[in-house]
Motif scaffolding. Sequence first.
Motif, PDB file in Angstrom:
ATOM      1  N   ILE A 289       0.856  -1.175   0.000  1.00  9.51           N
ATOM      2  CA  ILE A 289       0.000   0.000   0.000  1.00  9.51           C
ATOM      3  C   ILE A 289       0.897   1.232   0.000  1.00  9.51           C
ATOM      4  O   ILE A 289       1.838   1.321   0.797  1.00  9.51           O
ATOM      5  N   GLY A 290       0.625   2.164  -0.899  1.00 12.69           N
ATOM      6  CA  GLY A 290       1.407   3.393  -0.947  1.00 12.69           C
ATOM      7  C   GLY A 290       1.082   4.208  -2.184  1.00 12.69           C
ATOM      8  O   GLY A 290       0.212   3.844  -2.967  1.00 12.69           O
ATOM      9  N   ARG A 291       1.788   5.314  -2.354  1.00 13.36           N
ATOM     10  CA  ARG A 291       1.591   6.159  -3.531  1.00 13.36           C
ATOM     11  C   ARG A 291       2.326   5.613  -4.748  1.00 13.36           C
ATOM     12  O   ARG A 291       2.068   6.029  -5.871  1.00 13.36           O
TER      13      ARG A 291
ATOM     14  N   ASP B 117      -3.525  10.629  -2.896  1.00 13.70           N
ATOM     15  CA  ASP B 117      -3.582  11.016  -1.482  1.00 13.70           C
ATOM     16  C   ASP B 117      -2.202  11.518  -1.040  1.00 13.70           C
ATOM     17  O   ASP B 117      -1.283  10.730  -0.840  1.00 13.70           O
ATOM     18  N   PRO B 118      -2.044  12.843  -0.850  1.00 16.02           N
ATOM     19  CA  PRO B 118      -0.731  13.387  -0.499  1.00 16.02           C
ATOM     20  C   PRO B 118      -0.247  12.992   0.893  1.00 16.02           C
ATOM     21  O   PRO B 118       0.935  13.148   1.200  1.00 16.02           O
ATOM     22  N   GLU B 119      -1.131  12.451   1.727  1.00  9.43           N
ATOM     23  CA  GLU B 119      -0.747  12.040   3.076  1.00  9.43           C
ATOM     24  C   GLU B 119      -0.243  10.596   3.139  1.00  9.43           C
ATOM     25  O   GLU B 119       0.177  10.130   4.191  1.00  9.43           O
ATOM     26  N   VAL B 120      -0.303   9.905   2.002  1.00  5.36           N
ATOM     27  CA  VAL B 120       0.177   8.525   1.935  1.00  5.36           C
ATOM     28  C   VAL B 120       1.624   8.544   1.462  1.00  5.36           C
ATOM     29  O   VAL B 120       1.974   9.248   0.514  1.00  5.36           O
ATOM     30  N   SER B 121       2.476   7.777   2.117  1.00  2.00           N
ATOM     31  CA  SER B 121       3.878   7.674   1.728  1.00  2.00           C
ATOM     32  C   SER B 121       4.027   6.794   0.492  1.00  2.00           C
ATOM     33  O   SER B 121       3.147   5.972   0.197  1.00  2.00           O
TER      34      SER B 121
ATOM     35  N   ALA C 192       2.664  -0.381  -6.137  1.00  2.00           N
ATOM     36  CA  ALA C 192       1.852  -0.929  -5.041  1.00  2.00           C
ATOM     37  C   ALA C 192       0.558  -1.524  -5.596  1.00  2.00           C
ATOM     38  O   ALA C 192      -0.050  -0.967  -6.512  1.00  2.00           O
ATOM     39  N   GLU C 193       0.143  -2.657  -5.027  1.00  2.00           N
ATOM     40  CA  GLU C 193      -1.137  -3.249  -5.436  1.00  2.00           C
ATOM     41  C   GLU C 193      -2.290  -2.299  -5.109  1.00  2.00           C
ATOM     42  O   GLU C 193      -3.268  -2.241  -5.841  1.00  2.00           O
ATOM     43  N   ILE C 194      -2.169  -1.587  -3.979  1.00  2.00           N
ATOM     44  CA  ILE C 194      -3.131  -0.526  -3.654  1.00  2.00           C
ATOM     45  C   ILE C 194      -2.352   0.780  -3.775  1.00  2.00           C
ATOM     46  O   ILE C 194      -1.691   1.232  -2.845  1.00  2.00           O
TER      47      ILE C 194
END
Length: 145
Positions: free
Chosen positions: A55-57, A68-72, A61-63
Amino acid sequence: MSDSPSPVDPAPSSPEEHERQRAAQAHGDPYLLYRDADAGLQVLSLPGSWEQVHIGRSTAAEISLQWDPEVSTVHAQLERLGDDWVLIDDGLSRNGSFVNGEKMVGRRRLNDDDRLRFGRTTVSFHHPLQVRQHTLLRPDHGDDE
């Protein structure tokens, strides 16, 4: 006021979205619900052949939560352990990961209907097998013999 779904609320809001969730539930694999940049409902099945979900930007990443600028770039991962899934956030993310509103660090086993938050994005985790097992394990309140 708009009738369109909130970009952060993964709950199905249209008949088509409810049908997509019913199909995922009937298939039996654990699955995730979340909304993409256009507020479209995404349903990601977690088949038995999958061991990890990143999960990430990052586009790798699969997700991938690029909007979302708050996601690393590398935020967290989900990992299969037996029949269960675990959320892992070992401190790689700037803003942390949350399960049901509680900030978590390290590992946490997920339960059916847990709500995960990465940045501004909420992802709901669903595990049909846990629901069936819970139903089967409930004490029967029928006739005593």
